[in-house]
Design an enzyme around this catalytic site. Structure first.
Site, PDB file in Angstrom:
ATOM      1  CB  CYS A 129     -19.349  41.809  85.316  1.00 35.61           C
ATOM      2  SG  CYS A 129     -19.721  42.293  83.642  1.00 35.61           S
ATOM      3  CG  HIS A 147     -15.954  44.697  84.255  1.00 38.21           C
ATOM      4  ND1 HIS A 147     -16.375  43.416  84.534  1.00 38.21           N
ATOM      5  CD2 HIS A 147     -15.422  45.184  85.410  1.00 38.21           C
ATOM      6  CE1 HIS A 147     -16.123  43.151  85.792  1.00 38.21           C
ATOM      7  NE2 HIS A 147     -15.539  44.215  86.360  1.00 38.21           N
ATOM      8  CG  ASP A 167     -14.961  44.642  89.665  1.00 33.86           C
ATOM      9  OD1 ASP A 167     -16.066  44.062  89.604  1.00 33.86           O
ATOM     10  OD2 ASP A 167     -14.156  44.662  88.711  1.00 33.86           O
TER      11      ASP A 167
END
Lengths: 308, 668
Positions: free
Chosen positions: B418, B462, B478
């Site tokens: 991520c 994250h 995202d």
């Protein structure tokens, strides 16, 4: 009011015994108490400290028939109880009584005999009679066994199991004589020679009367409380594997009564219980380590129970 | 008797009691139980030394050998203390201090042949137990210390009580501790609490805490994800928001140097402008129990509308505590998952959100330049479409990147976690002229059905992106969703290929194991809140539940004393032998004995009347006659047949007390 004078025959017997068995008046008195309480006696000590002399002296002073059996590992029950042999003339079996048919039997080194022989003797002790070949023969009245054991040589012996140790009311140790006693022993020679000269201090049947009197000594509720507390303390003592059984409690009471009686007292005092406790308890108890408790352990047990 | 004689022979000194052979294994077990749990954080050579010393002592015990001579022990002690000093560069402080205590615990048994030495070992053991709490205050530690304290107490009993079965000793020790339990509870509930630890912890106390860092480089989050440890737990007052809305905001990174993302320093000395928030959905209230992580951010759900006391909302929208969170703490928030934030953003922040390091990543810049003419939303959509449509992979083990990290990632390796996707996205946005920044935090969480708490672990760490659009404010994008949609919908386990290494605790397949884990974590949560987190506030809550509204420390201390007294009284009533009903004869005899005790000779507890009278006759002849008479009267009353004249006998006994001669002065 407690009198500290002994009843005449008791004082006389103990004094006479002290003349023969030197410096052991406490043990002699315990042995006499054991017989007064109708119990059998176990003496545990080294050879040569006077076990036989003590037994023989008591028997003579009380006017009892005395027999001695030296136990060995090849001894059979019949060697003690007796055998039936064929009478050729009358063509039937005749019973030849063994040495057990006496009033005081000194069973020397009982732990040398095989369990089979031991149990034959101990059965006779318990029942007061002998059964061989289907026939039951009563033993003389009174009948006492004074057994001895040698604690130090354990090789080739058969230690008495717990259940049979329990048949002995008291177990005593003689120990070495003190300095003075040993000196007079050395000066006057061995004691065995004096035995035949001892005369009975009791007439036949007198001893039974003494036993009845001893059993009638008063035990007050307070005394029974104390005795029960002692027994309970033995059951709760973490150092002991198990406590005293109800039978042991009965034995303790009987022995304490006899002890009070030999003091000429009509009631049992805690001191009497304390005096006989080691002799009653030590062979019946076991420490966690497996051995019998030492005298100090019993003292500690006794001191853990307060008296008011 | 012999002992008493010996003691009497040497007045003033008591002979040292030798240590019983059978007690040694108990003491070695004590040493192992108290020192053993420290092995995990001691230097390996020290653990080996302790183990070796205890084994040596056990061997000496088994072989019934002599203990090593004094000079060997002295050398050993000096040597190990020097080694500890060398290892820690000090003999002070937590670690070195504990190491020294452990050494004492291992070496003291080496000279242990008196009961006195054994007592030292036991006292040391009790002390060493406390030091475990400096390292861990978890349930297993608590349980282990309970076992160890029982063992210590049992050993103490064994030392004084002689050989006895283990079960008896254990029962005895358990009983003793059970008697201590009421006091423990009273002290626990009522002892006035102070906030924070009672003593200052050393500086290194917080160095081992894990969590998000204040900067982000490739690999920093994927490393964090390897931990299954709980970061925080949240319980919502109402329904749980959707899994895809659970963005827990941590640090915001807007300063990129080509490798690492950092939080920019606020420009100038102007006070930061407070963020403006317009909530688009009803606020949802929840309480978080945050594990200590030594940072200020509180990891509130995006975006918080109500904050706990002593905290504030940063210009970049993350909730911050006044001080770093150094102990596990409870915070209550309300958050709205739909919002408009900072529609009127300050120019300085927007400027920072466009800054890029010069020259690097030319291919990425060229790609972004191609999108620059479109509106911001379309630019973002183009980037996300690229991640989605082209051959990008979501993995914990991306290849290493060169100096032009974005170019390498976007055009060559195309494998990343991520943090790669978030930083590449932000880079592209900035290159295309859209203000953008990276947000780190946690995403998702797992509901524990046992206690209703949502557990958020380090493995839920994250990173995502935000872009600012005029008139709309900051919007969350995202990019991980474009690559691996299941990361957001189902969590990290579903999103990663099966071969990737993840902590066992989050990769549980079997239902009962999961159930077990849930129960264990719920138990831990209760422990944390009620035992470790029992602070003044909690104490007030508990006391008010008993109807005690405003307890202050004075009334609390007073009631503490009163309750402890009552508990002591109850335990005493229970343990002391009940006083038996004493009859008049006993009372008179006790009085007589007490009078004798004042005259210097006292009856021992177990001594019968006649035996006592005999002793008095031996030791104090002048009292012999009267005592003999009193003893005889008492014996007759208590142990004789009851007769009509008992009252008269009792009177005689009572008269004996009055007939005692007056006391003499001691030195007369």
């Amino acid at each position: 009011m407690p009198a500290t004078t002994r009843p005449p025959p008791i004082g006389e017997i103990l004094a006479a015994a002290d003349q023969v068995v030197l410096g052991k008046s406490r043990q002699t008195r315990l042995a006499l108490c054991c017989l007064l309480a109708r119990g059998h006696l176990l003496i545990e000590d080294l050879p040569g400290v006077g076990k036989t002399t003590l037994a023989h002296t008591l028997a003579r002073l009380l006017g009892f028939r005395f027999a001695r059996v030296q136990f060995t590992s090849d001894m059979l029950p019949a060697d003690i109880l007796g055998v039936s042999i064929l009478d050729r003339e009358r063509s039937n079996f005749r019973f030849l009584p063994g040495p057990i048919f006496t009033q005081v039997l000194l069973a020397d080194e009982i732990n040398r005999a095989t369990p089979k022989t031991q149990s034959a003797l101990l059965e006779a002790m318990e029942e007061g009679q002998v059964t061989t070949e289907g026939e039951t023969r009563p033993l003389p009245e009174p009948f006492f066994v004074i057994a001895t054991q040698n604690p130090s040589s354990q090789i080739g012996t058969f230690p008495l199991p717990e259940s049979q140790l329990d048949r002995f009311l008291l177990r005593i140790e003689l120990g070495y004589p003190d300095h003075h006693a040993e000196r007079s022993l050395l000066e006057s020679g061995g004691r065995r020679e004096q035995l035949p000269a001892l005369t009975a201090r009791l007439a036949a049947g007198d001893f039974a009367a003494l036993q009845l009197q001893a059993a009638a000594v008063h035990a007050s509720p307070a005394l029974l409380d104390y005795l029960q507390q002692l027994v309970e303390a033995s059951r709760n003592d973490p150092r002991l594997l198990h406590g005293l059984s109800p039978r042991a409690a009965l034995s303790l009471l009987a022995a304490a009564r006899a002890w009070a009686f030999t003091d000429g007292r009509g009631m049992v005092l805690p001191e009497d219980v304390q005096a006989v406790l080691p002799a009653v308890a030590r062979h019946r108890l076991r420490l966690v380590s497996g051995s019998h408790p030492a005298a100090e352990d019993i003292t500690a047990l006794m001191r853990s129970v307060p008296l008011v | 008797m012999a002992k008493a004689v010996k003691a009497a022979a040497k007045p003033g000194t008591r002979p040292a009691v030798p240590l019983e052979h059978g007690a040694v294994p108990w003491l070695l077990a004590v040493a192992l139980a108290t020192a053993g749990p420290h092995f995990g954080h001691l230097p390996w050579w020290l653990s080996a030394l302790v183990g070796g010393a205890l084994c040596w002592r056990a061997w000496l015990w088994q072989q019934r050998r002599q203990l090593p001579p004094r000079w060997t022990l002295a050398l050993l002690v000096i040597g190990t203390i020097a080694a500890v000093g060398w290892q820690f560069r000090t003999l002070l402080g937590k670690d070195a201090g504990v190491a020294l205590l452990v050494i004492f615990m291992a070496l003291k048994p080496m000279e242990m042949n008196k009961r006195r030495d054994a007592l030292v070992v036991i006292m040391l053991g009790y002390f060493l137990l406390l030091t475990h709490y400096l390292y861990s205050q978890s349930i297993p530690t608590g349980l282990w210390l309970l076992v160890a304290i029982t063992l210590l107490t049992a050993t103490l009993i064994r030392l004084h009580g002689g050989a006895q079965p283990v079960a008896t000793v254990a029962r005895h020790a358990g009983l003793l501790l059970a008697q201590a339990l009421p006091f423990m509870l009273i002290l626990y509930l009522l002892f006035p609490r102070v906030s924070g630890p009672l003593w200052g912890l050393p500086q290194d106390a917080y160095s081992g805490l894990s969590g998000l860092s204040d900067q982000m480089a490739p690999g920093s989050i994927s490393r964090l994800v390897q931990s299954g440890a709980i970061a925080f737990r949240s319980r919502f007052v109402g329904d749980l928001p959707d899994q895809s809305d659970l963005y827990w905001r941590g640090p915001v990174f807007d300063d990129y140097d080509g490798l690492t993302w950092r939080t920019s320093k606020p420009p100038g000395k102007a006070p930061p402008q407070a963020p403006t928030i317009a909530a688009g959905s009803p606020p949802q209230a929840y309480t978080s129990i945050l594990e200590a992580h030594n940072r200020r951010w509180l990891l509130a759900l995006d975006v918080p509308t109500r904050l706990p006391p002593d905290s504030s909302l940063a210009p970049t929208l993350e909730a911050l505590a006044r001080e770093p969170v150094r102990v596990r703490s409870r915070f209550s928030f309300a958050s709205s998952v739909a919002y408009r934030a900072n529609v009127d953003e300050t120019p300085a922040i927007l400027q920072q959100a466009l800054a890029l390091p010069p020259r690097i990543n030319p291919r990425s810049r060229a790609l972004a330049a191609g999108w620059a003419s479109r509106p911001p939303r379309e630019i973002a959509a183009a980037a996300l479409a690229m991640f989605h449509d082209e051959d990008f992979h979501y993995t914990l083990q991306p290849p290493l990147l060169g100096p032009n990290a974005m170019d390498d990632f976007l055009f060559d390796s195309r494998r990343g976690f991520c943090e790669h996707y978030a930083s590449a996205f932000v880079f592209l946005m900035r290159a295309a002229g859209v203000p953008a920044r990276v947000v780190a935090g946690y995403q998702g969480g797992e509901l524990n059905p046992v206690d209703g708490y949502l557990n958020v672990r380090q493995s839920d760490a994250h990173a995502w992106a935000e872009i600012w659009i005029a008139g709309e404010g900051w919007l969350r994008f995202d990019p991980t969703v474009a690559v691996a949609p299941s990361r957001i919908e189902q969590g990290i386990v579903a999103a990663l290929p099966a071969g990737e290494s993840l902590p066992m605790v989050i990769r549980i397949d079997s239902d009962w194991l999961r159930e077990l884990r849930n129960r264990w974590e719920a138990a831990n949560n209760t422990w944390n809140q009620w035992v470790l987190g029992y602070n003044p506030q909690r104490q007030r809550e508990v006391l008010s539940r008993f109807g005690w509204r405003e307890p202050d420390w004075r009334s609390m201390t007073a009631s503490l004393a009163v309750l402890c007294g009552v508990a002591l009284l109850l335990v005493a009533l229970w343990t002391l032998p009940r006083r038996r009903a004493v009859d008049p004869a006993q009372r008179a005899w006790q009085k007589y004995c007490a009078q004798l005790a004042r005259r210097g000779i006292s009856r021992v507890q177990w001594e019968g009347p006649v035996a006592f009278a005999h002793r008095v006759a031996r030791e104090r002849p002048e009292l012999a006659a009267l005592t003999g008479e009193a003893a005889a009267l008492y014996a007759a009353l208590r142990y004789g047949r009851s007769d009509q004249n008992a009252a008269g006998t009792l009177r005689l006994l009572q008269e004996c007390i009055d007939r005692l001669p007056p006391r003499r002065r001691r030195n007369a």
